[in-house]
Design an enzyme around this catalytic site. Structure first.
Site, mmCIF file in Angstrom:
data_model
loop_
_atom_site.group_PDB
_atom_site.id
_atom_site.type_symbol
_atom_site.label_atom_id
_atom_site.label_comp_id
_atom_site.label_asym_id
_atom_site.label_seq_id
_atom_site.Cartn_x
_atom_site.Cartn_y
_atom_site.Cartn_z
ATOM 1 N N TRP A 154 0.801 -1.219 0.000
ATOM 2 C CA TRP A 154 0.000 0.000 0.000
ATOM 3 C C TRP A 154 0.839 1.277 0.000
ATOM 4 O O TRP A 154 0.333 2.362 -0.280
ATOM 5 C CB TRP A 154 -0.920 0.030 1.220
ATOM 6 C CG TRP A 154 -0.214 -0.236 2.520
ATOM 7 C CD1 TRP A 154 -0.147 -1.414 3.198
ATOM 8 C CD2 TRP A 154 0.541 0.710 3.303
ATOM 9 N NE1 TRP A 154 0.602 -1.275 4.338
ATOM 10 C CE2 TRP A 154 1.037 0.016 4.433
ATOM 11 C CE3 TRP A 154 0.842 2.060 3.159
ATOM 12 C CZ2 TRP A 154 1.836 0.634 5.408
ATOM 13 C CZ3 TRP A 154 1.627 2.685 4.124
ATOM 14 C CH2 TRP A 154 2.107 1.963 5.232
ATOM 15 N N ASN A 155 2.145 1.189 0.303
ATOM 16 C CA ASN A 155 2.899 2.414 0.577
ATOM 17 C C ASN A 155 3.375 3.162 -0.670
ATOM 18 O O ASN A 155 3.562 4.368 -0.636
ATOM 19 C CB ASN A 155 4.075 2.139 1.518
ATOM 20 C CG ASN A 155 4.981 1.029 1.023
ATOM 21 O OD1 ASN A 155 4.618 0.232 0.154
ATOM 22 N ND2 ASN A 155 6.176 0.952 1.582
ATOM 23 N N ARG A 186 6.927 -1.071 -11.286
ATOM 24 C CA ARG A 186 8.202 -1.783 -11.128
ATOM 25 C C ARG A 186 8.064 -3.267 -11.437
ATOM 26 O O ARG A 186 9.038 -3.924 -11.803
ATOM 27 C CB ARG A 186 8.723 -1.579 -9.691
ATOM 28 C CG ARG A 186 10.192 -1.873 -9.533
ATOM 29 C CD ARG A 186 10.746 -1.235 -8.283
ATOM 30 N NE ARG A 186 10.432 -1.984 -7.087
ATOM 31 C CZ ARG A 186 10.811 -1.621 -5.862
ATOM 32 N NH1 ARG A 186 11.480 -0.489 -5.695
ATOM 33 N NH2 ARG A 186 10.500 -2.337 -4.820
ATOM 34 N N LYS A 204 -2.707 -8.027 -7.886
ATOM 35 C CA LYS A 204 -3.611 -7.802 -6.760
ATOM 36 C C LYS A 204 -3.090 -6.597 -5.985
ATOM 37 O O LYS A 204 -2.156 -6.721 -5.197
ATOM 38 C CB LYS A 204 -3.672 -9.028 -5.848
ATOM 39 C CG LYS A 204 -4.781 -8.929 -4.794
ATOM 40 C CD LYS A 204 -4.539 -9.872 -3.634
ATOM 41 C CE LYS A 204 -3.436 -9.395 -2.737
ATOM 42 N NZ LYS A 204 -3.699 -8.055 -2.125
ATOM 43 N N PRO A 205 -3.663 -5.421 -6.216
ATOM 44 C CA PRO A 205 -3.231 -4.259 -5.453
ATOM 45 C C PRO A 205 -3.717 -4.362 -4.016
ATOM 46 O O PRO A 205 -4.642 -5.122 -3.710
ATOM 47 C CB PRO A 205 -3.894 -3.093 -6.196
ATOM 48 C CG PRO A 205 -5.125 -3.675 -6.794
ATOM 49 C CD PRO A 205 -4.764 -5.102 -7.141
ATOM 50 N N GLU A 221 10.545 -8.914 -2.367
ATOM 51 C CA GLU A 221 11.136 -7.704 -1.802
ATOM 52 C C GLU A 221 10.475 -7.507 -0.457
ATOM 53 O O GLU A 221 9.323 -7.086 -0.373
ATOM 54 C CB GLU A 221 10.899 -6.524 -2.750
ATOM 55 C CG GLU A 221 11.815 -5.339 -2.473
ATOM 56 C CD GLU A 221 11.205 -4.346 -1.525
ATOM 57 O OE1 GLU A 221 11.564 -4.398 -0.324
ATOM 58 O OE2 GLU A 221 10.385 -3.529 -1.950
ATOM 59 N N CYS A 223 10.213 0.386 3.062
ATOM 60 C CA CYS A 223 11.141 -0.682 3.435
ATOM 61 C C CYS A 223 12.579 -0.192 3.413
ATOM 62 O O CYS A 223 13.445 -0.752 4.081
ATOM 63 C CB CYS A 223 10.969 -1.883 2.503
ATOM 64 S SG CYS A 223 11.168 -1.471 0.761
ATOM 65 N N GLU A 281 11.137 -3.341 12.167
ATOM 66 C CA GLU A 281 10.896 -2.313 11.167
ATOM 67 C C GLU A 281 9.875 -1.313 11.725
ATOM 68 O O GLU A 281 8.780 -1.701 12.131
ATOM 69 C CB GLU A 281 10.366 -2.966 9.890
ATOM 70 C CG GLU A 281 10.415 -2.076 8.675
ATOM 71 C CD GLU A 281 10.143 -2.847 7.390
ATOM 72 O OE1 GLU A 281 10.527 -2.353 6.325
ATOM 73 O OE2 GLU A 281 9.540 -3.935 7.455
ATOM 74 N N SER A 316 17.026 4.670 -4.608
ATOM 75 C CA SER A 316 16.154 4.056 -5.604
ATOM 76 C C SER A 316 16.279 4.724 -6.964
ATOM 77 O O SER A 316 16.256 5.956 -7.073
ATOM 78 C CB SER A 316 14.697 4.125 -5.137
ATOM 79 O OG SER A 316 14.529 3.433 -3.920
#
Length: 489
Positions: A161-162, A170, A185-186, A261, A295, A392, A452
């Site tokens: 979701w982020n 990607r 699947k979002p 990931e 992340c 995290e 990134s």
């Protein structure tokens, strides 16, 4: 046009159905799920909530389209991606606003994500025509070896979701460039941006069935049968390590190609000789980008004892000056966390650290009122047993601990099960090179807080996952290597 009118206009353009075999259709039984603005708690749209049967229909469509899409000329696939890139640039403001509405990040950051996410379309539009193999005589001289690449096949993507646009592009861009069809699947929390992106793909001429979208509130129930179906050949997931581990177990049954990931616990190491202006700027990027919900976010600030006081003072001053609010408002630096659970978890980590001796330099509180806001926070003197050095954080909390020697810094940085990214600030070139060799992460930023890039291989080691996204390496995640021997006559 008023802000409210503009928001309504952007939301109205987003389809409410599932996208299966080139058609927008309701979910089985007409079930829907609500998408909520985390800054207000208000429902902003209701969309189709896919069932198990819907998920399998989407896979049926991807399988049916696979052979024809794989046979499509690489130049055609590449030009479709390029048209998608161009159209996304034309509509960048709409996509940025949509992301802010459903996820909460400030508009400036949402615009940055549109730029970043779009680059995967441009990059892989160029990589589509560079899929290559090799030909040569074998060492014995008895035959010629032909090594070729072919598409893996139907692929299933589960995105977080982020970063609702960048995580979709990607994965989708390299798959399409390689000749693979897709079911995506979002996330149920932020599905609208992905749906809008697939509408864009439809508009630029994507053939029916090549990309299929199924949002659902019952993720594991819908995903399970798709992953277990022997027609599926690739699974790519971005999310927590725990979920990734469970998905890998499911994928093992069909020996699926997987890209994972997963979680991160990034160290941010500041040596005594660091340029503190650059280090503080880097800390703001590495920690507070996306409200700390990334992340790649720096989790553990490991600062040399000789500069710890000054570094702590400077970052606390910067963070205390942040503006917190709805991401659509001018000047806002920190938007809401994604939901109430995220706020509670962030506060738990802060209170645990304070209970173990950490000092609150700024922030450290839940912000009352509408929405899911947490005050941007800096903690000093964080003890080694604090949970926020092990887990995290996924929130706007910067915790500082100290070290005295280079070996100690390396030990502290590597003292984690994760290995996604690390950040190092030093003006000593030789030390920087040693850190490249010694820090156990798949990526590293040397004197920068942002790594990134679509042209670079993104991914981690250890419990942070397997595989790479982006770069020349990214398309190979969607290609199988085939060797053919032709005997010398």
């Amino acid at each position: 046009m008023t802000n409210a009118t503009l928001e309504a206009s952007v939301l109205d353009k987003v389809e409410t159905g599932l996208f299966i075999a080139g058609e927008w259709v309701p979910a089985e039984g007409g079930k829907t799920l609500a998408v909520v603005d985390p800054a207000t708690g208000d429902t902003i749209k209701e969309i189709a909530d896919a069932s198990v049967a819907d998920g399998l229909k989407a896979l049926d469509a991807a399988v049916a389209a696979q052979d024809e899409w794989a046979a499509t000329a690489p130049r055609v696939r590449g030009e479709l991606l390029r048209r998608a890139f161009d159209l996304l640039q034309e509509r960048k403001e709409e996509f940025a606003l949509l992301m802010t509405l459903e996820m909460g990040k400030p508009l400036a950051e949402a615009r940055g994500e549109v730029a970043y996410g779009g680059e995967f379309l441009r990059w892989f539009s160029e990589e589509a025509v560079r899929i290559s193999g090799r030909y040569g005589l074998n060492p014995e001289g008895t035959g010629h070896m032909v090594v070729s690449q072919r598409p893996v096949g139907p692929s299933f993507f589960i995105t977080p979701w982020n970063f609702p646009l960048a995580m979709a592009t990607r994965k989708i861009a390299p798959a399409l460039a390689a000749g693979c069809t897709v079911v995506i699947k979002p996330p149920a929390l932020t599905p609208l941006t992905t749906i809008a992106f697939v509408q864009l793909l439809e508009e630029v001429g994507l053939p029916k069935g090549v990309v299929n979208v199924i949002a659902t509130s019952t993720s594991s129930a819908v995903s399970g049968p798709i992953i277990e179906d022997p027609r599926l050949r690739k699974l790519s997931f971005t999310g927590s390590t725990g979920v990734g581990r469970a998905l890998m177990k499911q994928a093992a049954t069909g020996i699926l190609r997987t890209s994972m990931e997963l979680g991160g616990n990034a160290p941010f190491v500041v040596f005594g000789d660091a340029d503190l202006d650059k280090a503080v700027d880097g800390a703001m990027l590495a920690k507070f980008r996306n409200i700390g919900q990334a992340c790649t976010a720096a989790n553990r600030f490991i600062v040399h004892e000789s500069v710890a006081a000054e570094f702590s003072k400077r970052v606390a001053e910067r963070v205390a000056g942040f503006s917190v609010g709805r991401g659509t408002e001018d000047g806002v630096n920190i938007g809401p966390l994604i939901d109430d659970k995220a706020v509670a978890t962030t506060d738990e980590l802060v209170q645990d650290a304070v209970g173990k001796g950490a000092k609150i330099l700024t922030g450290g509180t839940v912000i009352d009122g509408a929405g899911t806001f947490y005050a941007p926070t800096v903690l000093g003197d964080v003890s080694a047993d604090a949970r926020l050095l092990k887990e995290e954080i996924f929130g706007p909390v910067l915790g500082i601990t100290t070290f005295s020697t280079e070996d100690e810094a390396v030990r502290l940085a590597n003292d984690t099960e994760y290995g996604l990214v690390s950040y190092v600030f030093t003006q000593d070139l030789a030390r920087g090179q040693r850190m490249i060799e010694k820090l156990a992460t798949g990526m590293m930023g040397l004197n920068t807080g942002l790594v990134s890039n679509a042209a670079a291989p993104f991914g981690g080691i250890k419990q942070s996952g397997i595989g790479r996204e982006g770069g020349a390496e990214g398309i190979h995640e969607y290609l199988d290597t085939k060797y053919t021997l032709i005997p010398v006559s």
